[in-house]
Design a protein around this motif. Sequence first.
Motif, short mmCIF file in Angstrom:
data_model
loop_
_atom_site.label_atom_id
_atom_site.label_comp_id
_atom_site.label_asym_id
_atom_site.label_seq_id
_atom_site.Cartn_x
_atom_site.Cartn_y
_atom_site.Cartn_z
N PRO A 192 -8.46 3.58 5.24
CA PRO A 192 -7.88 2.49 4.70
C PRO A 192 -8.28 2.10 3.22
O PRO A 192 -9.49 2.41 2.94
CB PRO A 192 -8.12 1.29 5.48
N LEU A 193 -7.58 1.67 2.26
CA LEU A 193 -7.93 1.35 1.06
C LEU A 193 -8.58 0.03 0.98
O LEU A 193 -8.04 -0.92 1.73
CB LEU A 193 -6.79 1.40 0.11
N ARG A 194 -9.76 -0.08 0.48
CA ARG A 194 -10.40 -1.44 0.45
C ARG A 194 -9.40 -2.43 -0.13
O ARG A 194 -9.19 -2.51 -1.14
CB ARG A 194 -11.98 -1.37 -0.09
N GLY A 195 -9.36 -3.64 0.57
CA GLY A 195 -8.68 -4.69 0.03
C GLY A 195 -7.14 -4.51 0.12
O GLY A 195 -6.45 -5.45 -0.62
N ALA A 224 4.90 -8.70 -6.25
CA ALA A 224 4.57 -8.73 -4.79
C ALA A 224 4.01 -7.39 -4.11
O ALA A 224 2.77 -7.47 -3.52
CB ALA A 224 5.80 -8.89 -3.78
N LEU A 225 4.38 -6.03 -4.83
CA LEU A 225 3.51 -5.00 -4.41
C LEU A 225 2.06 -5.06 -5.05
O LEU A 225 1.09 -4.79 -4.37
CB LEU A 225 4.43 -3.66 -5.11
N TYR A 226 2.05 -5.29 -6.21
CA TYR A 226 0.63 -5.53 -6.95
C TYR A 226 -0.27 -6.39 -5.94
O TYR A 226 -1.43 -6.17 -5.89
CB TYR A 226 0.89 -6.09 -8.22
N ARG A 230 -2.70 -2.49 -5.15
CA ARG A 230 -3.01 -1.99 -6.69
C ARG A 230 -2.83 -0.47 -6.73
O ARG A 230 -1.93 0.03 -7.47
CB ARG A 230 -4.13 -2.54 -7.25
N THR A 231 -3.09 0.06 -5.68
CA THR A 231 -2.91 1.51 -5.68
C THR A 231 -1.76 2.09 -5.54
O THR A 231 -1.20 2.98 -6.34
CB THR A 231 -3.85 2.08 -4.77
N ARG A 232 -1.06 1.57 -4.78
CA ARG A 232 0.44 1.62 -4.69
C ARG A 232 1.45 1.26 -5.97
O ARG A 232 2.05 2.11 -6.04
CB ARG A 232 1.13 0.91 -3.48
#
Length: 253
Positions: A192-195, A224-226, A230-232
């Motif tokens: 999982p990506l942190r946060g 909404a995505l951000y 943030r990685t996505r």
Amino acid sequence: MLTPPPPEVVFGATVPVLAIEPPTSRGALPRAAAKQPPYPFRALNAADSVRLYRSVNPGCAIPVGGRSFSPAELEELGRALHDVAPMLRCPNHPARYVARIDVGLETDDHGVCTGPSTALGSSMRARSFFTLTDRAKLPQVRGTTIHEVIHNALQDHDPRTCTNHPGRQSPLVAEWVKRMGWDATGSFIERPLRGEVPPTHHATKNALEDMAESIELYLTDPRALYAKSRTRYQFAANLIAQLRAMPAVADQH
């Protein structure tokens, strides 16, 4: 802080929905097609929609009906085409047709029809079309179209190199799986990506849905995505910017 920026089967006659002119311009707007656009995106008529969809589920006895798109739905399709135009820069992209059906069909792992589906749309694996069902009410036509085009145009195809990769083997899928921490099969997130979390409940289903949901959200509601990941967001932003900077590729045939 980053600021979010605003093989083919053909039955019967097909007609172009909308043309994008120019296809890679940030400021381009959809317009009614007066003639066949360079890379046509076609809506099947009611009878052909049913026949094409039935070709994927030939043994299913559940009734399926089709209809033509309404003018308002065509307008939403046009908005979606404008959004995804950079993904369709290559003449061999696989997102060629859209079928309008009243209800989709569920199948098991062996391809046996198990009943009607509650899905808004579906992308036909290794086929050059996707469907929208009557459950895709306005204004959901735009988002559903974007979602299904992403399945077709980014998972079986790489628009950066104009190469097709049947079986969801596009390098973009491999890059997504690795970057977002999915396991090798894309079945669950093992790192999982942190946060950060997938942006919707549907995106937690597998890496392919995560990719489609995330890039769709980047195009329709980037803030909404951000807020979710943030990685996505950055992956989608970089990909779309890269594709927008590339010229459309002329058909050599």
